[in-house]
Write a protein that holds these residues in place. Structure first.
Motif, mmCIF file in Angstrom:
data_model
loop_
_atom_site.group_PDB
_atom_site.id
_atom_site.type_symbol
_atom_site.label_atom_id
_atom_site.label_comp_id
_atom_site.label_asym_id
_atom_site.label_seq_id
_atom_site.Cartn_x
_atom_site.Cartn_y
_atom_site.Cartn_z
ATOM 1 N N UNK A 82 0.815 -1.202 0.000
ATOM 2 C CA UNK A 82 0.000 0.000 0.000
ATOM 3 C C UNK A 82 0.856 1.263 0.000
ATOM 4 N N UNK A 83 2.063 1.166 -0.588
ATOM 5 C CA UNK A 83 2.750 2.396 -0.922
ATOM 6 C C UNK A 83 1.987 3.071 -2.057
ATOM 7 N N UNK A 84 2.171 4.361 -2.250
ATOM 8 C CA UNK A 84 1.441 5.096 -3.278
ATOM 9 C C UNK A 84 2.408 5.986 -4.064
ATOM 10 N N UNK A 85 2.299 5.927 -5.383
ATOM 11 C CA UNK A 85 3.161 6.697 -6.270
ATOM 12 C C UNK A 85 2.494 8.051 -6.538
ATOM 13 N N UNK A 86 2.651 8.963 -5.593
ATOM 14 C CA UNK A 86 2.023 10.279 -5.672
ATOM 15 C C UNK A 86 3.114 11.344 -5.628
ATOM 16 N N UNK A 87 3.084 12.250 -6.595
ATOM 17 C CA UNK A 87 4.062 13.336 -6.673
ATOM 18 C C UNK A 87 3.439 14.630 -6.183
ATOM 19 N N UNK B 97 9.546 19.191 -4.743
ATOM 20 C CA UNK B 97 8.669 18.171 -5.331
ATOM 21 C C UNK B 97 8.800 16.870 -4.525
ATOM 22 N N UNK B 98 8.107 16.782 -3.398
ATOM 23 C CA UNK B 98 8.219 15.594 -2.545
ATOM 24 C C UNK B 98 7.537 14.366 -3.175
ATOM 25 N N UNK B 99 8.196 13.208 -3.151
ATOM 26 C CA UNK B 99 7.614 11.982 -3.713
ATOM 27 C C UNK B 99 7.069 11.051 -2.620
ATOM 28 N N UNK C 70 -0.314 14.938 -7.940
ATOM 29 C CA UNK C 70 -0.907 14.086 -8.969
ATOM 30 C C UNK C 70 -0.423 12.668 -8.773
ATOM 31 N N UNK C 71 -1.159 11.733 -9.387
ATOM 32 C CA UNK C 71 -0.821 10.309 -9.289
ATOM 33 C C UNK C 71 -1.262 9.601 -10.557
ATOM 34 N N UNK C 72 -0.721 8.421 -10.841
ATOM 35 C CA UNK C 72 -1.227 7.644 -11.968
ATOM 36 C C UNK C 72 -2.668 7.211 -11.701
ATOM 37 N N UNK C 73 -3.514 7.307 -12.731
ATOM 38 C CA UNK C 73 -4.883 6.815 -12.655
ATOM 39 C C UNK C 73 -5.116 5.779 -13.725
ATOM 40 N N UNK C 74 -6.334 5.327 -13.840
ATOM 41 C CA UNK C 74 -6.607 4.264 -14.807
ATOM 42 C C UNK C 74 -6.484 4.746 -16.246
#
Length: 393
Positions: free
Chosen positions: A273-278, A290-292, A368-372
């Motif tokens: 449940x890590x999340x790739x959010x910038x 720009x924290x990741x 922002x984050x990757x979406x479908x």
């Protein structure tokens, strides 16, 4: 009936559909969903009075399966025609605090941030405390001072003692700071005595919001030993008005960085449940960091499991935040105390050397984050600093 235009590349397409609470001139706050640059009034669009409430709590209380069903209905609805009365331009609405916050806990889950502060505060010792890699460290905050983005921040006053002072003094905060974080909102409660496992995280957490945990570093430094943050944190915590459903973040899921030593059994995850959010932090209009979020050592599932492992209950509307998000590079640090190394290495903001916040400064955090179907957005959390009031000076 209206067909909602979703601009190409919009961060608010059908793969996102964040919830918020809005009002228009002469109307009461109610629940809406953002689609492109429009807000859809869900009480009208779905003919459901649960969305006529001034916060998301009543809807969240209906549980996980209901969240899934409503998201499917909204997706189908906004892909077609929507009643005219339900559609408002984003520019024409006022946004409000999206949830009635029941409780607030703030964690300290970034190894990079914790290590940097350890080096700053304890230069001759190990940067991390012995417990840090065994449990998600956190403190209990103040739910009553969680505020919505756009609310001005009055400079706090309190006791502070600089290293070169013999005794503490009372006055305005001299080292006012930010912390760029993510917040997780509990939608399904857990009763007293019933811990929430990491595998049950997605059925308990409704969605994610941006957080700026404003910090009075000089007040905090004098008060936090031995029990931790208090007045240096409790004066204001800002959150974004949009709550991105956890259901929208499947494409953003990633493993957490390797955890060594292996956590105790109650903190282990069967799926990551890590999340790739910038995130992006701007200071008076200039991006400075720009924290990741993908670099966070502890996941939100582990935070919730730890928060409840002693039998503490969780309630609808509980908010828990990640703590400052920082990466391994200087330009990825999510707090100004860290970015400027305690003020010793100022950054250039619009041509001026800056370390901590001055009256009139404005900070905006977005993400922002990757979406479908492409990137999705979290809106922004914005705050401007006002001078301390005469009553507090």
């Amino acid at each position: 009936m209206s067909r909602i235009d979703i601009p190409e590349g919009s961060l608010y397409g059908l793969g996102n559909l964040p919830y918020g609470v809005f009002s228009t001139a002469g109307t009461q706050p109610r629940v809406g969903v953002r689609v492109g640059d429009s807000v859809v009034d869900l009480a009208i669009a779905l003919n459901d009075e649960v969305f006529a409430q001034p916060c998301l709590n009543a809807f969240m209380a209906q549980g996980f399966q209901r969240w899934v069903e409503v998201r499917e209905r909204i997706t189908e609805l906004v892909a077609g025609d929507v009643p005219d009365a339900a559609v408002h331009r984003l520019a024409d609405v006022q946004l409000h605090l999206p949830v009635e916050v029941a409780d607030y806990v703030d964690f300290y889950a970034s190894e990079h941030h914790a290590s940097n502060l350890g080096r700053l505060f304890r230069p001759n010792a190990e940067p991390l405390m012995p417990n840090w890699k065994h449990l998600p460290v956190g403190y209990h905050g103040r739910a009553g001072t969680v505020i919505v983005s756009g609310t001005d921040i009055v400079r706090p006053c309190g006791q502070r003692k600089a290293p070169d002072e013999d005794a503490p003094t009372y006055g305005e905060c001299r080292r006012l700071d930010i912390e760029a974080e993510l917040g997780f909102i509990v939608g399904t409660p857990s009763p007293l005595g019933s811990p929430v496992s990491t595998s049950d995280f997605a059925r308990h957490v409704f969605g994610v919001t941006l957080v700026n945990d404003w910090s009075a570093r000089d007040i905090q430094a004098w008060e936090y030993v031995p029990l931790g943050p208090f007045l240096g944190k409790s004066f204001a915590t800002s959150i974004s008005p949009w709550v991105v459903p956890l259901l929208a973040l499947e494409a953003a899921r990633v493993p957490t960085p390797g955890q060594d030593p292996q956590p105790l059994p109650y903190l282990r995850e069967s799926e990551p449940w890590g999340l790739d959010i910038d995130l992006s932090v701007t200071w008076n209009g200039q991006e400075v960091s720009r924290p990741p979020y993908r670099e966070m050592y502890w996941s939100p599932a582990q935070m919730l499991a730890h928060m409840t492992i002693n039998g503490a209950s969780s309630r609808i509307g509980d908010l828990y935040a990640s703590g400052t998000i920082s990466g391994p590079e200087k330009e990825q640090r999510g707090a100004f105390i860290e970015l400027t190394w305690g003020g010793k290495e100022p950054v250039q903001v619009n041509g001026e050397e800056r370390a901590f916040l001055l009256d009139g400064d404005e900070v905006v955090i977005s993400a922002t984050a990757p979406g479908r179907d492409g990137r999705i957005g979290f809106g922004e959390v914005r705050g401007r600093i006002l001078p301390a009031t005469e009553a507090n000076r």
